[in-house]
Design an enzyme around this catalytic site. Structure first.
Site, PDB file in Angstrom:
ATOM      1  N   HIS A  85      -6.626  -4.894  -1.579  1.00  0.00           N
ATOM      2  CA  HIS A  85      -5.787  -6.090  -1.497  1.00  0.00           C
ATOM      3  C   HIS A  85      -5.989  -6.990  -2.694  1.00  0.00           C
ATOM      4  CE1 HIS A  85      -6.439  -4.743   2.634  1.00  0.00           C
ATOM      5  NE2 HIS A  85      -5.201  -5.090   2.800  1.00  0.00           N
TER       6      HIS A  85
ATOM      7  N   HIS B  54       0.825  -1.213   0.000  1.00  0.00           N
ATOM      8  CA  HIS B  54       0.000   0.000   0.000  1.00  0.00           C
ATOM      9  C   HIS B  54       0.855   1.257   0.000  1.00  0.00           C
ATOM     10  CE1 HIS B  54      -3.219  -2.710   0.835  1.00  0.00           C
ATOM     11  NE2 HIS B  54      -2.752  -3.036   2.018  1.00  0.00           N
TER      12      HIS B  54
END
Ligand SMILES: Nc1ncnc2c1ncn2[C@@H]1O[C@H](COP(=O)(O)OP(=O)(O)O)[C@@H](O)[C@H]1O
Ligand SMILES: Nc1ncnc2c1ncn2[C@@H]1O[C@H](COP(=O)(O)OP(=O)(O)O)[C@@H](O)[C@H]1O
Ligand SMILES: [Mg+2]
Ligand SMILES: [Mg+2]
Ligand SMILES: [Mg+2]
Ligand SMILES: [Mg+2]
Lengths: 332, 213, 332, 213
Positions: free
Chosen positions: A219, A57
């Site tokens: 994700h 991320h």
């Protein structure tokens, strides 16, 4: 799978080494742990903010370690929550009497691992509290389910709670303002392409040349549904209407806007989205106090974006404007 | 029937092998409704467990299970790490100090494991999680042991109950874990955690059958 | 072609509207021109820095408009130099007696269009000078050819010449320091995937699943050659050896490093590249004074990266450290 | 033979049509060794030119060509905008005030155009640019006009010379423009600017042949 990496199993360690080599003025990596902490953390006599989660991320969360934001960030394997012992090390490294606030994104894995770390720290008489960010309105909320995910709105929590901590707020004050940000933040995203976890070597789902995934997580999970790809204006309107459906805004309300890129989306496109978001908010009489555009909470090389809206009051405005100096987020 | 510490260690390593063999399956199942790492996570965890067990010096099965739990917690991450980790750590308590365990111990182990997972994950049966395999498996185990059935029959029924639970997860929408974000879209897919639980119970059945033979 | 846009022909205008809506505290768009200028530009009595080029390189160049960097940025169509009249408007909007320095990337189109704009401005008695950035060592240099391209190293010129201008350096001083940066900067990049110009609708070249393009420009052009994809360490070494072959470094030399993402490369991978770049430089006894990692000069959604090395002296160090406040580049 | 202002305007619009028709070809040629926009650029420029010519009020061919040049400069961007723009602007000067032009004017126009491109781009023949089409075309024009050949023959030879220039560009490595970054890798590809120059000269040939018929 095309990636500029060495061995997939070393990608997080390699990244953290490269990160601490790049930003020695901001952060250092703890030996033997996938944790980066503020360079100048010792005896700061302030509440320490600790966040983290799976890697992939970036710049979240290591990029937000520095003055006025996080004190430590724990990096799990790609898209996998870090383990309690890693989180515990991060807590120990930055804790002093002022206490520690954990900023957790609402994923079962993150919540459980941070919870276990908190139990470990409390057993050592470290003052620890936590907040769970759940800004993603794509997911229906209910007390019987896991509830909403935490996505890009988390950066607002880092910024504002970080400013409160830097201003020597107490643990309960820092927690309270973090909760206020969480209560006032809604986000939602779309994706044009999936992403590939290095260790997996292939994407989790495929999208047709004319399809987009709506209500994606960060994700590589599929979203709530799939539609034909739309224009930037339509995408902006769709995300905004879901966001405002969740937290309606009145004329004269003031907001902060974040148009977040998921990793492979050109900044150009994020600005195009902002054109419509900005215009739509203005039409409703909403005042856009500040806009953040860029890659803040990514999902590896996923193409797509999320929109986050934070409703502001005077306290949140002044904390949002407070100085911050981190590799990925700076306010002068 | 009873299991020695060495046999327990052997069994745990067999579980590790099974999970390694099914790494891709579990990852693909997780890819459909989660983030596509469950096989990677379980394999990473049990690879670490197997390594730890190679060097373990104790005969205390409680200690062995605690080591398994802690190794899972500190190596897996994600949801399955704390869940399976807590399961083993809680189970360890009820066999602390024992060098040999029998079917009645296994009932207590399963009971504690299921309790641990419920406590940690706050899920209930029907949420489409590993509990949907484990809870019916535990109930079957409890019942069959009460009825004094032969061990092979018991363990076969237990793993069959888990498999039925897996099939049930295919029909329902997830309420816990990542798959819950998909809402109705999760229907039609097996829960990867339920499958890994089934695989563990299936390995227990097969391994103990072999030990017995 | 998957893009979050409206009509391809409006993408630059949409972007600039979205950009000026996002950053009113930094910049404003000129009505009827694809030009953004510093918000507080009037009567600044300092040399004004004007840059620009084709769009598709965001945040370059509009994202660098603000205190301590650019005063105006001109945005051409995607990958197409802006026209002289647009550049001329930018010059007029920010020029005062202190004069204007044009920072041009070395592409035939950019050079000719800026040159014509400079002629137009000079005809109106505006004091204008220009520098041409040519940091890309992938291209062989020769007086008989177009020479090297300007790529990510351009950001160093913006930063350092901008700081000199902010410090009220004269036009010739600002130009001199810009030339010094150019003389001391070398860059080179690789790509894992091509990019798609919105108006064209398809990529300029294709790459096999195991191939990478070496010595790419930033306009979707093919590079100097193609090889099998390599590990991050090998890529870092290959780029660095070409760069250091061009401008050798001695032990104790000090440098600034930029690992620049081309648009679709996860920050994670850029950090992995930096691990090796940093280690290799340290092995040679070179001191890495500062490292910049992120998307500074992109090529739409191209996957890949470039490495830039700027050799520093005391003057360059202090100008690099000077305050800067722009949407995409901040130094506190 | 001579061309009136209206015929000149007609001819310029025909050039616009040709470039529109060949937009994809030019873009693809540029894609191979440049940035894949030459067709887009030329079409954008001549679309603007055609629009400007719809409203133009003058009979002065100098003024017309200057308008074309300025329109190209302020609409195209990239390399071809200033190059073709400068070519037309320079050419405009030699026919300033004229309402009609003949072959001798055309020689001067071509001479100035080529000069303008050389001045602006600092390329020489052999650099693999539009000059490799335009310079031999100009030389052929000059020679044939000296020799007083019939106009159709002349224009045909001119565009054939340009085409030969195009073919020559296929054999050489680029030294100017974006293609120069490719070095040897640019060999085997025609230069897109040379092709657009050829297309313009070919359109002049065909249009004037039609006007004459
Ligand atoms: N709250 C919960 N209670 C019980 N089991 C859960 C819970 N949340 C998730 N799980 C189980 O965990 C599995 C996913 O594990 P894994 O993929 O390893 O972790 P993550 O979701 O963090 O990637 C699910 O298939 C489900 O069986
Ligand atoms: N220095 C130069 N002199 C003459 N012609 C040039 C020069 N540089 C480029 N060209 C011509 O311009 C053409 C490319 O034009 P175009 O693609 O429209 O611009 P850009 O290269 O900016 O994208 C080349 O094919 C070549 O013929
Ligand atoms: Mg996971
Ligand atoms: Mg998973
Ligand atoms: Mg171009
Ligand atoms: Mg071109």
């Amino acid at each position: 799978m095309k990636k500029i990496i060495n061995k997939p199993e070393n990608v997080v360690a390699d990244m953290l080494t490269g990160m601490s080599a790049a930003h020695p003025e901001y952060l250092k990596k703890l030996d033997n742990f996938n944790v980066v902490v503020r360079k100048d953390t010792a005896a700061s006599q302030k509440v320490a903010l600790v966040s983290g989660g799976g890697s992939g991320h970036e710049p979240a969360h290591g990029g937000f370690v520095g003055k006025g934001m996080l004190d430590a960030a724990v990096a799990g394997d790609v898209f996998t929550s870090p383990t309690p012992d890693q989180i515990y090390e991060a807590i120990k490294a930055v804790a002093d009497e002022a206490g520690v606030l954990l900023v957790i994104k609402n994923y079962t894995g993150d919540v459980m691992n941070f919870e276990m770390a908190q139990e470990m720290a409390e057993a050592e008489d470290i003052k620890v509290d936590s907040v769970v960010v759940n800004d993603d309105v794509a997911v229906e909320n209910s007390t019987y389910t896991t509830g909403r995910r935490g996505i890009a709105g988390t950066i607002f929590v880092h910024k504002i709670a970080g400013a409160k901590a830097e201003a020597k707020g107490s643990l309960s004050e820092v927690k309270a303002v973090a909760e206020k940000v969480i209560a006032n933040t809604s986000s939602m995203g779309i994706a044009l392409s999936p992403c590939i976890v290095p260790a997996a070597g292939k994407a989790n789902f495929t999208l047709g040349e004319d399809e987009m995934e709506v209500g994606m997580g960060i994700h590589g999970e599929p979203g709530t549904h799939r539609t034909k790809i739309k224009s930037a204006d339509e995408i902006a309107e769709q995300l905004l209407s879901k966001i405002l459906g969740d937290k309606p805004l009145q004329s004269h309300d003031e907001v902060a806007v974040m148009i977040n890129g998921l990793g492979a989306t050109p900044l150009m496109e994020l600005y195009v989205v902002n054109k419509k978001v900005n215009a739509t908010l203005k039409e409703k009489g909403v005042k856009v106090y500040k806009t953040f555009i860029g890659n803040y909470m990514t999902s590896l090389e996923m193409a797509g974006c999320s929109v986050s809206i934070l409703k502001l009051d005077e306290e949140l405005k002044s904390l949002l404007d407070a100085k911050a100096d981190t590799p990925a987020f700076k306010v002068l | 029937m009873s299991l020695t510490s060495n046999q327990t260690i052997l069994l745990l390593k067999e579980i590790g092998k099974t999970l390694e063999e099914h790494k891709t399956l579990l990852t693909e199942l997780d890819g459909a409704i989660g983030d596509g790492d469950h096989g990677i996570n379980m394999n990473k965890g049990f690879t670490a467990v197997t390594k730890k067990l190679d060097d373990i010096q104790t005969e205390d099965i409680g200690h062995i299970l605690k080591t398994v739990g802690m190794t899972l917690v500190s190596n897996v991450g994600g949801a399955s790490g704390p869940l399976y980790g807590t399961a083993f750590m809680k189970a360890a308590v009820v066999v602390a100090g024992k060098n040999e365990i029998d079917l009645h111990d296994f009932v207590k182990i399963m009971e504690e494991a299921v309790e641990g997972i419920k406590m940690r994950g706050k899920a209930v049966p029907g949420d489409k999680t590993m509990l949907d395999a484990l809870e019916p498996a535990y109930n079957t185990l409890y019942q069959a042991v009460e009825e004094n059935q032969p061990i092979e029959d018991i363990l076969k029924k237990v793993k069959d109950a888990a498999l039925q639970g897996v099939q049930y997860t295919e029909k329902i929408a997830a309420k816990k874990g990542r798959a819950s974000y998909l809402g109705e879209r999760s229907i039609g897919h097996q829960d990867p955690g339920a499958v890994s639980s089934y695989l563990i119970l299936d390995t227990i059945y097969k391994t103990i059958r072999n030990i017995k033979d």
